[in-house]
Scaffold this active site. Structure first.
Site, PDB file in Angstrom:
ATOM      1  N   GLU A  47      15.227  -1.144   7.567  1.00 17.09           N
ATOM      2  CA  GLU A  47      15.462  -1.904   6.578  1.00 17.09           C
ATOM      3  C   GLU A  47      14.937  -0.745   5.153  1.00 17.09           C
ATOM      4  OE1 GLU A  47      12.320  -4.968   6.116  1.00 17.09           O
ATOM      5  OE2 GLU A  47      13.431  -5.167   3.855  1.00 17.09           O
ATOM      6  N   ASP A  94      -1.989   2.252  -0.506  1.00 20.50           N
ATOM      7  CA  ASP A  94      -2.032   1.884  -1.861  1.00 20.50           C
ATOM      8  C   ASP A  94      -2.496   1.875  -2.406  1.00 20.50           C
ATOM      9  OD1 ASP A  94       0.035   1.233  -3.969  1.00 20.50           O
ATOM     10  OD2 ASP A  94       0.294  -1.096  -3.640  1.00 20.50           O
ATOM     11  N   ASP A 111      -4.074   1.566  -6.129  1.00 18.42           N
ATOM     12  CA  ASP A 111      -3.322   1.261  -7.432  1.00 18.42           C
ATOM     13  C   ASP A 111      -4.296   1.201  -8.574  1.00 18.42           C
ATOM     14  OD1 ASP A 111      -1.427  -0.772  -8.582  1.00 18.42           O
ATOM     15  OD2 ASP A 111      -3.008  -0.171  -9.591  1.00 18.42           O
ATOM     16  N   SER A 170       3.096   6.882  -8.048  1.00 20.11           N
ATOM     17  CA  SER A 170       3.796   5.400  -7.746  1.00 20.11           C
ATOM     18  C   SER A 170       4.990   5.244  -8.888  1.00 20.11           C
ATOM     19  CB  SER A 170       3.008   4.442  -7.295  1.00 20.11           C
ATOM     20  OG  SER A 170       1.740   4.186  -8.561  1.00 20.11           O
ATOM     21  N   ARG A 227       1.131   3.458 -12.211  1.00 21.63           N
ATOM     22  CA  ARG A 227      -0.618   3.464 -12.215  1.00 21.63           C
ATOM     23  C   ARG A 227      -1.356   3.932 -10.723  1.00 21.63           C
ATOM     24  NH1 ARG A 227       0.663  -2.827 -13.647  1.00 21.63           N
ATOM     25  NH2 ARG A 227       1.160  -3.402 -11.411  1.00 21.63           N
ATOM     26  N   LYS A 269       7.986   1.611  -1.969  1.00 22.39           N
ATOM     27  CA  LYS A 269       8.638   2.016  -2.308  1.00 22.39           C
ATOM     28  C   LYS A 269       9.262   3.820  -2.436  1.00 22.39           C
ATOM     29  CE  LYS A 269       7.931   2.655  -7.264  1.00 22.39           C
ATOM     30  NZ  LYS A 269       7.452   2.311  -8.474  1.00 22.39           N
TER      31      LYS A 269
END
Lengths: 468, 452
Positions: free
Chosen positions: A86, A154, A156, A205, A208, A371
């Site tokens: 996907e 991920d 952040d 990313s 940040r 992403k």
């Protein structure tokens, strides 16, 4: 307005240029003097992006990567593999289209060029082509289910807001970015040494934080439960906003993974960098936050007393943060503090401020989207470039190439046409080269080996079946 | 497994008694139809008990005691062989019952795995080793040389859990970390290059993972068999039993109002605010507001009100008063009154219907225009937050409730709401809307000294 990207050769771009001119009006056209012949105004827009996707985005590399060797000629290759992956596009105006799938590199490339997505997300490989999921759903059985997905992480910087004083929210500077570097070091080492993974890609990313893609075959085939177990292995944060102590490290000693992270990365970073960079003990407001983490009130008040007293003294030689930290350690770890818990406070404070804070949900489920590398962040215009975990200290998010910078570099390249390696004329070249040599080539090599060995095993099996 | 047919003799003597059955294949046993259902009910009581215990956040040791007590109370048989038979039969019946949807499979898989874990753990280490070999796990103990090389790390892990150092002759298994997710998640093993070093006292995790994965695959196969053949072949005999079993609620059914019998229409408004659980309060408000409720809502609220103590005549009066402004008296008498009398067992097959349990409400599937179901499960987060705020639940509790909701502990979320609204704990947890009502009335009564 000067985007001289081989306009003479590509009709598409000519068309785009006209549109761009119409949008931006005459003003910018007038600025177009000789001195500024090669400047591209900062910003992020569909026109820039279209050129980026046309000239610079490494479609073929993404395809090669996501094919995991199944695009080869070997009889054991799964030709449907890439087509079951996907992709999701976020278009201009936040239109979000999910369940895109492509059967070849040209389908992928044409769709990206045509739709010009502001963001491309990559999802799992499903049991069937995600674009045809409704057709399968009609058969009654729910056959549409994720079957493979990279193990992803991920991290952040916004999750560190309670421990950084330089920026808040989406902002990031060179004072707080090292928190990300520390996260990369801790997680990367554990993924390789503890879990035995080899094919790991770290990506900025774009604004940040950082993303991590673990691409080994056995990582892609992990179940949700196994993914969750790895995420939990990395988890030390238990508290919420209402608890003073967000970290609890029970037990007389630390687990080898935590102990290694502490001695090899966290402790040194905290004491040598973070303490003074963030002035963690310089003011009352800040040191109170640390004193709150000390389980024994009398010890905390003893330190508080000393620090309130000596605030008038000039500490010219030594950094006040470091001096106070040494005092704190001395009291907590001195012989008279018998309680294990109090000694542990030092480690708990260091962990609270430096240990990686993962977005757990992203890692736990196969069908979470992430992403794609080499996308451009719409807010910053920066490209999501790979980060070398072995040299992550050198990575500087403020010098990551921006979209306008890359287009400018393309312009400077002028008519020196070298269609095969447009990015070599730009500062993206380095990133693409790194992506290929450090990640893609070793990955594809091991994919090929895996495909061959599983093929041989099958042959062996069928031979045995025949002889029997 | 065969359900008894006259010409076959019991073959129970052939059953191999093992330390714990692994339920590899259905036994060649004959089962009387009554036992088929009774055994399944007994096992279901054990599984439901475990489920309740887990959702109330009991600690592992407490859970093990609870599970073993439940097992003794419901599954033990005077004769050991019969006990094993009952164990195996009930497991395979419930496999049939719980194979039919993803949600049922998931629940059954978790509860059977938990039960197996506690039972395995309670066995002697000899029995455990026998069981391990029955699973044919391809793992060998770590050699002495390798043990020496990682001894320090193994000791570090043991001490990090507050345990003593492993003895020199301690047995460790080296397994892919994927096989022991719970040990990985808790950092209770040393992991190196993809391999976890599992101590002998941790093999339960290894075995349980195996048990779970075997059962998970088996349930899929059973489901295929059920849809392809069994359901049709057994449509007059086993299928109705199987279909009824998974929704059966095993606590008190609240079909006869007891302690607070007889409430009258004039009290309903007041009582709905103080003692109705959110699901009923919401339906009640909706019927007042819209002067209508679709079938699912009428059933859920109507039967609840019956359990609360609303007499048939009052019920008819209540529904009529609400519905007439919208549908008119004539249509009400024609289309709706029958249904209300039916619920009270005065029409049709004259069954006195029982109020819905939480489990039934949670597993219902309200559609467009429906208001029934469990708010904790079926409301959006936003709406649920607003509804809780209207009930006067403080923001901190709302966060706790949402946390339970995110983890799909809907009954626990309701329990927290109950506790917040009443300022009083509810140790038994909420299992039934009528239980919520009764517990609420008890508390209010003791506070006011009189019935609300």
């Amino acid at each position: 307005m000067e985007i001289r990207v081989s306009i003479d050769r590509e009709k598409d771009f000519e068309a785009e240029m006209t549109k761009e001119e119409a949008e931006n009006g005459r003003d910018e056209m007038l600025i177009d003097g000789p001195e500024q012949a090669n400047t591209v105004p900062d910003g992020f827009n569909a026109t820039y992006l279209r050129i980026y996707y046309g000239k610079l985005f490494p479609h073929a590399d993404i395809f090669k990567w996501m094919s995991y060797g199944n695009d080869g000629k070997h009889p054991a290759c799964d030709k449907s593999y890439f087509g079951r992956r996907e992709f999701s596009f976020t278009l201009e105006n936040d239109i979000y289209i999910r369940f895109q799938s492509f059967n070849s590199v040209s389908e992928l490339e044409n769709s990206i060029k045509e739709k010009c997505p502001f963001k491309i997300d990559i999802g799992p490989v499903y049991s069937v082509d995600p674009a045809k999921r409704h057709a399968y759903a009609q058969s009654g059985h729910n056959v549409f289910t994720p079957v493979e997905r990279e193990l992803v992480f991920d991290i952040d910087i916004t999750d560190y807001d309670d421990v950084r004083y330089c920026c808040t929210g989406a902002d990031v500077c060179l004072e707080c970015w090292p928190l990300m570097t520390v996260a990369i070091k801790v997680i990367d080492t554990a993924l390789r040494d503890d879990f035995g993974f080899n094919h790991i890609l770290w990506v900025y990313s774009g604004r940040r934080g950082v993303h991590c893609w673990v691409c080994d075959g056995k990582a892609r085939r992990l179940t949700n439960e196994q993914r969750a177990s790895i995420a939990d292995y990395f988890r030390v944060y238990k508290g919420n906003e209402n608890s003073n102590k967000k970290i609890s490290l029970p037990g007389p000693v630390l687990h080898p993974f935590l102990a290694r992270s502490y001695t090899e990365v966290l402790k040194g970073f905290f004491e040598a960098k973070l303490l003074s960079k963030q002035n963690l003990l310089a003011s009352e407001e800040r040191y109170e936050k640390i004193l709150e983490m000390i389980a024994d009130a009398s010890v905390a008040s003893e330190l508080r007393g000393r620090w309130q007293e000596n605030k008038r003294l000039s500490m010219s030689k030594e950094d006040i943060n470091i001096a106070r930290w040494e005092q704190l350690k001395h009291i907590l770890q001195s012989g008279k503090q018998k309680s294990q818990g109090l000694r542990r406070c030092v480690e708990e404070i260091v962990f609270s401020f430096t240990y990686p804070r993962l977005d757990m949900e992203v890692s736990k489920h196969m069908n979470h989207l992430l992403k794609a590398p080499f996308c451009v962040h719409p807010k910053t215009g920066r490209v999501c470039v790979p980060i070398d975990p072995n040299n992550c200290d050198e990575f500087d998010p403020t010098t990551v190439p921006t979209l306008s910078q890359l287009l400018e570099e393309l312009n400077k390249g002028g008519l020196r046409q070298d269609a095969e390696s447009e990015w070599d004329r730009t500062s993206l070249g380095e990133s693409v080269t790194f992506f290929r040599s450090s990640f893609l080539l070793p990955l594809l090599k091991s994919c090929k080996e895996e495909i061959e060995s599983s093929h041989n095993a099958k042959l062996q099996q069928s031979k045995n079946a025949l002889s029997w | 497994m065969e359900v008894v047919r006259s010409d076959r003799k019991s073959s129970s003597n052939d059953v191999v008694v093992s330390t714990l059955p692994l339920y590899r294949s259905a036994p060649p046993l004959e089962v009387r139809l009554e036992d088929f259902e009774l055994f399944a009910m007994d096992r279901l009581r054990v599984l439901k008990g475990i489920s309740d215990g887990l959702s109330r956040g009991k600690k592992p040791e407490e859970m093990e005691n609870l599970a073993m007590d439940l097992w003794k109370a419901n599954m033990r048989h005077l004769e050991a062989t019969e006990g094993v038979n009952k164990d195996v039969i009930s497991h395979f019946v419930l496999r049939l019952v719980y194979c039919r949807t993803e949600e049922l499979r998931k629940w059954f898989l978790s509860m059977e795995t938990a039960l197996f874990r506690y039972r395995f753990h309670s066995k002697s280490s000899e029995a455990q080793r026998v069981l391990m070999s029955e699973f044919k796990l391809p793992y060998k103990p770590v050699s002495n040389a390798e043990f020496e090389s990682v001894k320090d790390k193994l000791g570090q892990v043991a001490r990090s859990m507050g345990q003593t150092l492993p003895a020199a002759d301690a047995i460790f298994y080296k397994v892919p970390f994927e096989e022991v997710p719970e040990l990985v998640a808790g950092r209770r093993v040393f992991i190196h290059k993809g391999h976890a070093y599992v101590a002998m006292n941790q093999v339960v995790s290894l075995v349980v993972t195996q048990f779970r994965s075997n059962l998970s695959k088996a349930l899929i196969l059973t489901n295929r068999k059920w849809t392809s053949t069994i359901r049709e072949q057994e449509k007059d005999r086993l299928a109705p039993i199987v279909e009824a079993l998974c929704t059966s609620y095993l606590g008190p059914d609240y079909s006869q109002p007891k302690e607070f019998a007889e409430i009258s229409i004039k009290d309903i408004d007041q009582i709905s605010k103080t003692s109705f659980p959110l699901c009923m309060r919401y339906l009640f408000e909706k019927v007042r507001e819209d002067h209508h409720l679709k079938h699912g809502g009428r059933m859920q609220l109507g039967l609840f009100l019956k359990g609360v103590g609303l007499k048939l005549d009052d019920a008819l009066a209540f529904w009529k008063a609400e519905f007439v402004p919208k549908v008119g008296a004539e249509r009400f008498d024609k289309e709706y009154a029958y249904n209300i009398r039916h619920n009270y067992g005065r029409e049709g097959k004259r069954t006195d219907y029982t109020p819905y349990s939480c489990q039934k409400i949670i597993s219902s599937t309200p559609g467009v225009g429906d208001h029934h179901g469990c708010p904790y499960r079926h409301f959006s987060e936003e709406n649920l937050r607003a509804a809780l705020a209207r009930m006067g639940v403080g923001s901190r509790v709302v966060e706790d409730v949402m946390d339970k909701v995110h983890n799909r502990h809907y009954q626990l979320a309701c329990t927290l709401t109950f506790e917040a609204v009443h300022g009083s704990s509810c140790d038994a947890g909420i299992n039934h809307p009528n239980q919520y009502f009764i517990d609420s009335q008890k508390i209010l009564q003791s506070k006011n000294g009189s019935v609300a």
